[in-house]
Design an enzyme around this catalytic site. Structure first.
Site, PDB file in Angstrom:
ATOM      1  N   HIS A  87      43.541  45.922  39.695  1.00 56.97           N
ATOM      2  CA  HIS A  87      42.694  45.859  40.882  1.00 56.97           C
ATOM      3  C   HIS A  87      41.319  45.275  40.568  1.00 56.97           C
ATOM      4  O   HIS A  87      40.448  45.217  41.436  1.00 56.97           O
ATOM      5  CB  HIS A  87      42.561  47.278  41.460  1.00 56.97           C
ATOM      6  CG  HIS A  87      42.049  47.342  42.853  1.00 56.97           C
ATOM      7  ND1 HIS A  87      40.845  47.930  43.185  1.00 56.97           N
ATOM      8  CD2 HIS A  87      42.575  46.903  44.029  1.00 56.97           C
ATOM      9  CE1 HIS A  87      40.649  47.851  44.489  1.00 56.97           C
ATOM     10  NE2 HIS A  87      41.675  47.229  45.028  1.00 56.97           N
ATOM     11  N   LYS A 111      38.411  42.606  39.993  1.00 58.09           N
ATOM     12  CA  LYS A 111      38.075  41.284  40.533  1.00 58.09           C
ATOM     13  C   LYS A 111      36.927  40.750  39.700  1.00 58.09           C
ATOM     14  O   LYS A 111      35.769  41.111  39.918  1.00 58.09           O
ATOM     15  CB  LYS A 111      37.665  41.365  42.006  1.00 58.09           C
ATOM     16  CG  LYS A 111      38.783  41.877  42.916  1.00 58.09           C
ATOM     17  CD  LYS A 111      38.409  43.196  43.497  1.00 58.09           C
ATOM     18  CE  LYS A 111      39.515  43.701  44.413  1.00 58.09           C
ATOM     19  NZ  LYS A 111      39.345  45.124  44.688  1.00 58.09           N
ATOM     20  N   ASP A 115      31.574  29.538  32.621  1.00 59.22           N
ATOM     21  CA  ASP A 115      30.852  29.016  31.452  1.00 59.22           C
ATOM     22  C   ASP A 115      30.263  30.113  30.573  1.00 59.22           C
ATOM     23  O   ASP A 115      29.381  29.855  29.750  1.00 59.22           O
ATOM     24  CB  ASP A 115      29.730  28.061  31.882  1.00 59.22           C
ATOM     25  CG  ASP A 115      30.268  26.767  32.474  1.00 59.22           C
ATOM     26  OD1 ASP A 115      31.450  26.450  32.238  1.00 59.22           O
ATOM     27  OD2 ASP A 115      29.507  26.082  33.187  1.00 59.22           O
ATOM     28  N   HIS A 165      34.947  47.845  53.537  1.00 58.14           N
ATOM     29  CA  HIS A 165      35.805  47.775  52.351  1.00 58.14           C
ATOM     30  C   HIS A 165      35.011  47.962  51.056  1.00 58.14           C
ATOM     31  O   HIS A 165      35.540  47.839  49.963  1.00 58.14           O
ATOM     32  CB  HIS A 165      36.513  46.418  52.339  1.00 58.14           C
ATOM     33  CG  HIS A 165      37.594  46.287  51.320  1.00 58.14           C
ATOM     34  ND1 HIS A 165      37.461  45.509  50.177  1.00 58.14           N
ATOM     35  CD2 HIS A 165      38.840  46.823  51.258  1.00 58.14           C
ATOM     36  CE1 HIS A 165      38.579  45.565  49.479  1.00 58.14           C
ATOM     37  NE2 HIS A 165      39.431  46.352  50.101  1.00 58.14           N
ATOM     38  N   LYS A 221      32.739  49.528  47.882  1.00 54.32           N
ATOM     39  CA  LYS A 221      32.928  50.659  46.986  1.00 54.32           C
ATOM     40  C   LYS A 221      31.601  50.935  46.276  1.00 54.32           C
ATOM     41  O   LYS A 221      31.161  50.147  45.430  1.00 54.32           O
ATOM     42  CB  LYS A 221      33.993  50.339  45.923  1.00 54.32           C
ATOM     43  CG  LYS A 221      35.348  49.884  46.503  1.00 54.32           C
ATOM     44  CD  LYS A 221      35.478  48.385  46.483  1.00 54.32           C
ATOM     45  CE  LYS A 221      36.880  47.882  46.711  1.00 54.32           C
ATOM     46  NZ  LYS A 221      37.585  48.362  47.866  1.00 54.32           N
ATOM     47  N   ASP A 274      20.702  60.089  43.940  1.00 58.53           N
ATOM     48  CA  ASP A 274      19.247  60.222  43.941  1.00 58.53           C
ATOM     49  C   ASP A 274      18.584  58.859  44.138  1.00 58.53           C
ATOM     50  O   ASP A 274      19.024  58.081  44.979  1.00 58.53           O
ATOM     51  CB  ASP A 274      18.777  60.933  42.672  1.00 58.53           C
ATOM     52  CG  ASP A 274      19.280  62.387  42.624  1.00 58.53           C
ATOM     53  OD1 ASP A 274      19.504  62.964  43.708  1.00 58.53           O
ATOM     54  OD2 ASP A 274      19.463  62.927  41.518  1.00 58.53           O
TER      55      ASP A 274
END
Length: 395
Positions: free
Chosen positions: A141, A143, A148, A313, A315, A320
């Site tokens: 999962h 990404k 370079d 979508h 995450k 704090d």
């Protein structure tokens, strides 16, 4: 009657395959990279991200390494493929790794065309026998993009029209993605090459050429890669550090016992807990699987909001005023116990404050849940919740 027995036997075989696979095949251990200093740009809008992302690819002079969970076959995907083919024809090394389940719909014609142009393509986590179902359930999962060896990208976006707000079913797609320059790019590179080798068994020659000298940036952070083990402990530890406030954003909220206990303990300590999830669902049962957790958290005083102007979508976890996490992992059992994930724990007050402003903007386009709403759910919703709870480990 025969059909029922066939279904029972198939389910038993799947369970047996899963249990035997779990015993025989151990997941790769968590990899905790060193503390780094990098510069980071936050993207919350797919159009802005991909304008920058495609420009960075166009400017590549040596190599392009890309790992995505989902790559679709729509217009933006074709633009993506064409760009990679163009760069490969220019003599730039291009490696594209996609998850077998997430990108299952890629036509063979497209893959052949990529390879013919010089793009090195591979499917990550392609299941094989034995333990087919065990392997099918464990997905890459992450990404990650590295260009370079000096520019990196990581976050929640995949490649497809919904991610730039062009799918009428979802509308405005909200996600968080980081562009990284500085020391941390070396860790993204190392993880990509690990995943590439694990998939292709290819020994990359002169590997040091993918790791140029990198400057220190302004933001302290650490990348952590997990493969179905260790992330639950990291999130629990982060939550237990909170003294004043916790903000959580995730499309799926199925935390399991340990993380749930940490949240309830935080509420007992008078820590303000805010949770943001989407109103819409993009998968069966995932919305209902969150309801039992919502009830206990609402009773304990948490604030739970559902984003209604599109699809949420992203995450993130914010603790704090000076710690936040952005990455690929959802706040659910699949990310904790099954998937390969990559998260960036950021220790920077200014960046954390920026993230808080982003979350507050999302909250302004969200509805707040109440205990009264929970109690008034329909019989149909309660039934889906019960089934979702049974399936929550695999959602």
């Amino acid at each position: 009657m025969i059909a029922i027995w066939v279904i029972v036997i198939v389910l038993l075989l799947i369970i047996l395959d899963e249990q035997l696979g779990r015993k025989r095949k151990r997941a790769s251990p968590k990899k905790e990279y060193p503390m780094r200093q990098s510069d980071m740009t936050l993207f919350t809008n797919g159009k802005h991200l991909f304008a920058d992302y495609f420009q960075s690819i166009e400017q590549a002079t040596h190599h392009i390494h890309i790992l995505f969970y989902i790559v679709k076959t729509d217009e933006i995907s074709q633009q993506f493929f064409s760009l990679l083919q163009q760069k490969a024809k220019e003599g730039i090394e291009v490696r594209l790794l996609v998850d077998w389940v997430g990108s299952f719909g890629l036509p063979r014609k497209t893959i052949r065309s990529l390879k013919k142009s010089g793009v090195r393509f591979a499917y990550s986590q392609k299941p094989t026998f034995p333990y087919f179902f065990y392997q099918l359930n464990r997905r890459n999962h992450r990404k990650i993009t590295v260009i370079d060896g000096t520019i990196g990208y990581i976050g929640g976006f995949n490649i497809g029209k919904e991610y730039i707000g062009q799918d009428a079913d979802f509308g405005d797609w909200r996600d968080y993605h980081l562009k990284v320059s500085g020391e941390g790019v070396a860790d993204l590179q190392a993880q990509f090459l690990d995943d590439w080798k694990a998939t292709t068994r290819e020994t990359v020659q002169n590997e040091e050429r993918y790791f140029p000298p990198l400057p220190n940036g302004a933001i302290a952070h650490r990348f952590i890669a997990t493969n179905g083990d260790g992330l639950e402990e990291d999130f629990s530890r982060l939550i237990r550090q909170a003294q004043r406030e916790i903000m959580i954003g995730s499309p799926y909220f199925i935390p399991g016992k340990n993380v749930m206990d940490a949240l309830l303990d935080a509420l007992k300590r008078q820590v303000a807990v805010t949770i943001l999830v989407p109103l819409k669902a993009d998968h069966l049962f995932v919305k209902e699987a969150a309801f039992p957790y919502f009830y206990r958290l609402l009773k304990a005083g948490a604030h739970i909001h559902r984003f209604y102007q599109g699809f949420y979508h992203a995450k993130t976890i914010i603790v704090d005023d000076n710690i936040c996490n952005i990455g690929t992992a959802n706040f659910d059992k699949r990310s904790f116990f099954l998937n390969g994930e990559m998260n960036c724990f950021i220790y920077d007050r200014a960046f954390t404050q920026q993230m808080k402003h982003v979350i507050r903007y999302e909250l302004s386009r969200s509805e707040r849940l109440t205990l009264d709403w929970w109690k008034k759910r329909s019989v149909w919703e309660r039934g889906k919740e019960s089934l979702s709870t049974l399936l929550s480990q695999w959602l």
